[in-house]
Design an enzyme around this catalytic site. Structure first.
Site, PDB file in Angstrom:
ATOM      1  N   GLY A  81       3.841   1.274   1.215  1.00 26.61           N
ATOM      2  CA  GLY A  81       5.199   0.787   1.026  1.00 26.61           C
ATOM      3  C   GLY A  81       6.029   0.890   2.297  1.00 26.61           C
ATOM      4  O   GLY A  81       7.192   0.497   2.335  1.00 26.61           O
ATOM      5  N   LYS A  82       5.406   1.405   3.341  1.00 23.98           N
ATOM      6  CA  LYS A  82       6.101   1.630   4.613  1.00 23.98           C
ATOM      7  C   LYS A  82       6.654   0.322   5.196  1.00 23.98           C
ATOM      8  O   LYS A  82       7.788   0.270   5.671  1.00 23.98           O
ATOM      9  CB  LYS A  82       5.090   2.236   5.580  1.00 23.98           C
ATOM     10  N   THR A  83       5.855  -0.731   5.153  1.00 20.78           N
ATOM     11  CA  THR A  83       6.269  -2.022   5.704  1.00 20.78           C
ATOM     12  C   THR A  83       7.538  -2.517   5.020  1.00 20.78           C
ATOM     13  O   THR A  83       8.512  -2.882   5.684  1.00 20.78           O
ATOM     14  CB  THR A  83       5.149  -3.073   5.514  1.00 20.78           C
ATOM     15  N   ASP A 114       0.857  -1.181   0.000  1.00 18.65           N
ATOM     16  CA  ASP A 114       0.000   0.000   0.000  1.00 18.65           C
ATOM     17  C   ASP A 114       0.902   1.244   0.000  1.00 18.65           C
ATOM     18  O   ASP A 114       1.386   1.651  -1.044  1.00 18.65           O
ATOM     19  CB  ASP A 114      -0.903  -0.092   1.241  1.00 18.65           C
TER      20      ASP A 114
HETATM   21  P1  IMP Z   1       1.989  -0.620   3.689  1.00 18.03           P
HETATM   22  O1  IMP Z   1       3.033  -0.712   4.767  1.00 18.03           O
HETATM   23  O2  IMP Z   1       1.246   0.684   3.716  1.00 18.03           O
HETATM   24  O3  IMP Z   1       2.527  -0.942   2.311  1.00 18.03           O
HETATM   25  O4  IMP Z   1       0.861  -1.636   4.040  1.00 18.03           O
HETATM   26  C1  IMP Z   1       1.016  -2.964   3.940  1.00 18.03           C
HETATM   27  C2  IMP Z   1       0.079  -3.710   4.858  1.00 18.03           C
HETATM   28  O5  IMP Z   1      -1.120  -2.961   5.179  1.00 18.03           O
HETATM   29  C3  IMP Z   1      -0.377  -4.964   4.206  1.00 18.03           C
HETATM   30  O6  IMP Z   1       0.516  -6.012   4.435  1.00 18.03           O
HETATM   31  C4  IMP Z   1      -1.741  -5.176   4.809  1.00 18.03           C
HETATM   32  O7  IMP Z   1      -1.595  -5.902   6.013  1.00 18.03           O
HETATM   33  C5  IMP Z   1      -2.262  -3.810   5.131  1.00 18.03           C
HETATM   34  N1  IMP Z   1      -3.213  -3.326   4.091  1.00 18.03           N
HETATM   35  C6  IMP Z   1      -3.011  -2.315   3.225  1.00 18.03           C
HETATM   36  N2  IMP Z   1      -4.068  -2.115   2.423  1.00 18.03           N
HETATM   37  C7  IMP Z   1      -4.980  -3.055   2.780  1.00 18.03           C
HETATM   38  C8  IMP Z   1      -6.309  -3.388   2.293  1.00 18.03           C
HETATM   39  O8  IMP Z   1      -6.870  -2.790   1.360  1.00 18.03           O
HETATM   40  N3  IMP Z   1      -6.925  -4.435   2.922  1.00 18.03           N
HETATM   41  C9  IMP Z   1      -6.356  -5.125   3.936  1.00 18.03           C
HETATM   42  N4  IMP Z   1      -5.124  -4.853   4.409  1.00 18.03           N
HETATM   43  C10 IMP Z   1      -4.434  -3.824   3.835  1.00 18.03           C
END
Ligand code: IMP
Ligand code: MG
Length: 178
Positions: free
Chosen positions: A108-110, A106
């Site tokens: 990309g932070k993770t 999403d």
């Molecule tokens: P990021 O760190 O923003 O890239 O988010 C990654 C994590 O957020 C994913 O591994 C999911 O666990 C959670 N996530 C992000 N978007 C969604 C969504 O639309 N549905 C469910 N989980 C989400």
């Protein structure tokens, strides 16, 4: 296919089980080709990627190992939930060909947090396979080598993905209804 209700929200089918399985097969075929003759060490990120990892793994013909890890974030005072620590990564990745399996990228932070930790162990190579990518939301420069589907910025559930703990059990992926 019928819409579903998770907690207080309605979701419509967005990607069918068939589309998901077909795309995962294509991703696995690409990996089988790219890593022919090599051994691959997969790191699946819990909880969301357990179904993706299982179905991907069944399509692999290259020598493959897998481990499941959890990235734990502190929640509470701050709702932002910054990624804080890693559980389950005790394997030495030195000189290994590593592929991360992630359900969705999403912001990309993770991955932005996690990648340097892995590079630190000097793997032979490091790639990312993500089933879903909310490309317009990604704020960090994350190289995604194998992408299942680029999706719009709408919340999705099903096939391992949850809304507040629920909704992971569905075979299809559902999108928040308007
Ligand atoms: P990021 O760190 O923003 O890239 O988010 C990654 C994590 O957020 C994913 O591994 C999911 O666990 C959670 N996530 C992000 N978007 C969604 C969504 O639309 N549905 C469910 N989980 C989400
Ligand atoms: Mg996740």
């Amino acid at each position: 296919m019928p819409a579903i209700r998770v907690h207080d929200k309605n979701f419509d089918v967005y990607l069918s089980e068939f589309e998901i399985q077909q795309r995962i097969k294509e991703m696995a075929d690409a990996i089988n080709k790219d890593y022919k003759g090599k051994k691959v060490y997969f790191i699946a990120i819990l909880n969301g990627s357990f179904m993706f990892a299982a179905d991907m793994f069944k399509c692999l013909t290259v020598e493959s190992e897998i481990c499941f890890i959890k990235l734990v974030s502190y929640k509470g005072l701050k709702s932002s939930g910054d990624v804080a620590t890693t559980i389950g990564l005790d394997e030495d990745l030195h000189q290994k060909h590593v592929i991360i399996l992630e359900d969705i990228i999403d912001t990309g932070k993770t991955m932005h947090y996690f990648l340097p930790k892995l590079f630190h162990q000097q793997p032979a190579s490091l790639k990312i396979a993500a089933l879903l990518h909310k490309a317009e939301m990604t704020q960090y420069d994350i190289p995604i080598d194998y992408t299942g589907f680029v999706i719009p910025n709408k919340f999705v559930v099903g096939y391992g993905l949850d809304y507040d703990g629920l909704g992971r059990n569905y075979r299809d992926i559902y999108q928040l209804a308007d």
